[in-house]
Design a protein around this motif. Structure first.
Motif, PDB file in Angstrom:
ATOM      1  N   GLY A 245      -0.102  -9.773 -15.535  1.00  0.00           N
ATOM      2  CA  GLY A 245       0.858  -8.787 -16.023  1.00  0.00           C
ATOM      3  C   GLY A 245       1.221  -8.995 -17.473  1.00  0.00           C
ATOM      4  N   ILE A 246       1.458 -10.256 -17.862  1.00  0.00           N
ATOM      5  CA  ILE A 246       1.805 -10.533 -19.260  1.00  0.00           C
ATOM      6  C   ILE A 246       0.652 -10.171 -20.191  1.00  0.00           C
ATOM      7  N   ASP A 263      -4.148   0.353 -14.783  1.00  0.00           N
ATOM      8  CA  ASP A 263      -4.349   0.330 -13.337  1.00  0.00           C
ATOM      9  C   ASP A 263      -4.387  -1.106 -12.833  1.00  0.00           C
ATOM     10  N   THR A 264      -5.005  -1.997 -13.597  1.00  0.00           N
ATOM     11  CA  THR A 264      -4.988  -3.416 -13.240  1.00  0.00           C
ATOM     12  C   THR A 264      -3.587  -3.997 -13.407  1.00  0.00           C
ATOM     13  N   ASP A 344       1.118   9.650 -23.505  1.00  0.00           N
ATOM     14  CA  ASP A 344      -0.052   8.832 -23.195  1.00  0.00           C
ATOM     15  C   ASP A 344       0.311   7.920 -22.021  1.00  0.00           C
ATOM     16  N   PRO A 345      -0.281   8.122 -20.854  1.00  0.00           N
ATOM     17  CA  PRO A 345       0.127   7.331 -19.686  1.00  0.00           C
ATOM     18  C   PRO A 345      -0.096   5.841 -19.881  1.00  0.00           C
ATOM     19  N   HIS A 346      -1.095   5.463 -20.647  1.00  0.00           N
ATOM     20  CA  HIS A 346      -1.350   4.049 -20.852  1.00  0.00           C
ATOM     21  C   HIS A 346      -0.181   3.371 -21.568  1.00  0.00           C
ATOM     22  N   ILE A 351       5.425   0.131 -20.124  1.00  0.00           N
ATOM     23  CA  ILE A 351       6.879  -0.056 -20.104  1.00  0.00           C
ATOM     24  C   ILE A 351       7.424   0.097 -18.693  1.00  0.00           C
ATOM     25  N   VAL A 352       6.953   1.122 -17.971  1.00  0.00           N
ATOM     26  CA  VAL A 352       7.522   1.458 -16.668  1.00  0.00           C
ATOM     27  C   VAL A 352       7.162   0.425 -15.601  1.00  0.00           C
ATOM     28  N   VAL A 353       5.903  -0.020 -15.573  1.00  0.00           N
ATOM     29  CA  VAL A 353       5.473  -0.945 -14.515  1.00  0.00           C
ATOM     30  C   VAL A 353       6.246  -2.261 -14.570  1.00  0.00           C
ATOM     31  N   PRO A 354       6.373  -2.941 -15.716  1.00  0.00           N
ATOM     32  CA  PRO A 354       7.193  -4.158 -15.735  1.00  0.00           C
ATOM     33  C   PRO A 354       8.652  -3.902 -15.377  1.00  0.00           C
TER      34      PRO A 354
END
Length: 423
Positions: A245-246, A263-264, A344-346, A351-354
């Motif tokens: 994740g980091i 995605d990963t 841009d979803p990437h 920001i959102v996933v963490p």
């Protein structure tokens, strides 16, 4: 009485008499004060009368299962020591002296080892001999740091009081594993002696079911070891998820022609959350098992519990939740900077996933802290109910006060002390 030989029995008419006579012959040959107990689990083939005629004491056990039958026989035993073994004539009850010698020397549990003593051709199915027993014994040694080479040998001896003190609970075939595990955790003196295994003398199929009973043994070993079931896998997953994740939060990672991107990152987040939940489950399971007496108290876990109060858990959970909310606010600001249009979803997902991961872990931490606190209040250190000695003293004191009061009232009415009542 020094020794009780306990044999579980369920329709062993073909072999039970032979086993009883062998055990009685051992007593006579070596001058041992002993008895043979047949723990009958509901035989319908006349095994009970055959055992009585051979000189055994038959104890009926209504609760079905190998473990239940053995515990019924152990409770009924009168010997200081107990040797347990199957009534199918696969174990040699004339060769119990190595077990008794070790017990006399102070051992709490003496295990037989069939692999060292010798397994006769046809005595053990190849699947059990080369896969099932070695694998389960290895798991037992790994999980519980035991030195026993044959975890499931049915011929074993022990001090009766030591085993009863453990409060063994399993009623099926996994009783064999529970005895070794609980003795190991209690730091009993456990020893091992070679023993032999011969083909049993029955014409019918054995009660043991390879896959069902093998799974029950493995399940028991896992459930009694939260460290290997939850903690170690959880720490591995957390480490993998945190590193991934980091690394991915800073940008995509290219390995040759393969690109690892958001995605990963989502997968790494899931792995981190699963690992964190597994670590919490290890702690909660250990605390519950210690409180209920399934596992001995672990000083390391107790130090963690003392340092991890409800308030500290709530603070840590609150800080994680705050970090998650800050991340979500940052994502909204980022969206606002693009006039709430296409993004841009990437970039956004980094920001959102963490942030979502921090929020999920915050609630896991809060709920776990609350549950640990609930477990803590189930066993108050200073209970309101007095111990039996205190209760007895209170009752006696109340009785004395009542007699004195009655004597005082009688004296006031009569104007003189009543000697008989005073006495």
């Amino acid at each position: 009485m020094e020794l009780s030989v306990v044999m579980p029995c369920l329709n062993e008419a073909e072999t039970v008499e032979t086993c009883v006579r062998k055990a009685l012959g051992f007593f006579a040959e070596h001058g041992v004060d002993g008895e043979v107990i047949i723990a009958d689990n509901g035989s319908t083939d006349g095994s009970q009368q055959l055992a009585r005629d051979a000189g055994a004491r038959v104890v009926p056990v209504t609760s079905k299962g190998y473990g239940n039958a053995l515990m019924g026989g152990i409770r009924a035993a009168r010997g200081t020591y107990v040797v347990m073994g199957d009534a199918d004539d696969s174990y040699d009850f004339t060769s119990l002296m190595p077990f008794l010698t070790e017990l006399r020397d102070g051992a709490d549990l003496v295990m037989g080892n069939r692999f060292k003593g010798g397994i006769a051709p046809g005595a053990m199915p190849p699947l059990h001999r080369y896969l099932g027993n070695p694998v389960l014994s290895f798991v037992g040694r790994l999980f519980f740091r035991s030195k026993i080479g044959d975890f499931h040998c049915g011929l074993r001896g022990f001090r009766r009081d030591s085993i009863l003190r453990l409060g063994l609970q399993t009623g099926g075939m996994e009783f064999a594993s529970e005895m070794v595990v609980r003795c190991t955790l209690a730091k009993y003196d456990i020893r091992e002696v070679p023993t032999t295994l011969s083909p049993d003398g029955r014409s019918r199929a054995p009660h043991l079911s390879t896959w069902r009973d093998g799974w029950r043994h493995l399940r028991f070993l896992m459930l009694y070891s939260p460290r290997w079931l939850f903690l170690i896998p959880g720490l591995l997953l957390m480490t993998l998820g945190l590193i991934g994740g980091i690394a991915l939060s800073a940008g995509p990672i290219h390995v040759g022609d393969i690109a690892f991107d958001v995605d990963t990152l989502a997968g790494a987040s899931a792995i981190l959350v699963i690992g964190f939940q597994a670590v919490l489950s290890a702690l909660l399971t250990k605390v519950y098992a210690m409180e209920e007496g399934f596992l001995p108290h672990d000083p390391r876990v107790q130090r963690v519990i003392r340092s991890w109060s409800l308030e500290r858990g709530l603070v840590v959970g609150g800080l994680l939740a705050l970090a998650g909310l800050v991340g979500l606010v940052a994502s909204l600001i980022h969206w606002q900077g693009h006039s709430f249009g296409q993004l841009d979803p990437h970039a956004l997902l980094r920001i959102v996933v963490p942030a979502a991961t921090a929020l999920i872990m915050s609630f896991q931490m809060i709920f776990a802290s609350l549950f640990v606190s609930i477990l803590g209040i189930r066993r108050p250190s200073h209970p309101l109910v007095a111990d039996p000695a205190e209760e007895a003293a209170i009752v006696v004191d109340a009785a004395v006060q009542r007699v004195r009061t009655e004597n005082g009232a009688t004296s006031a009415d009569s104007g003189s002390m009543n000697p008989a009542k005073t006495a």
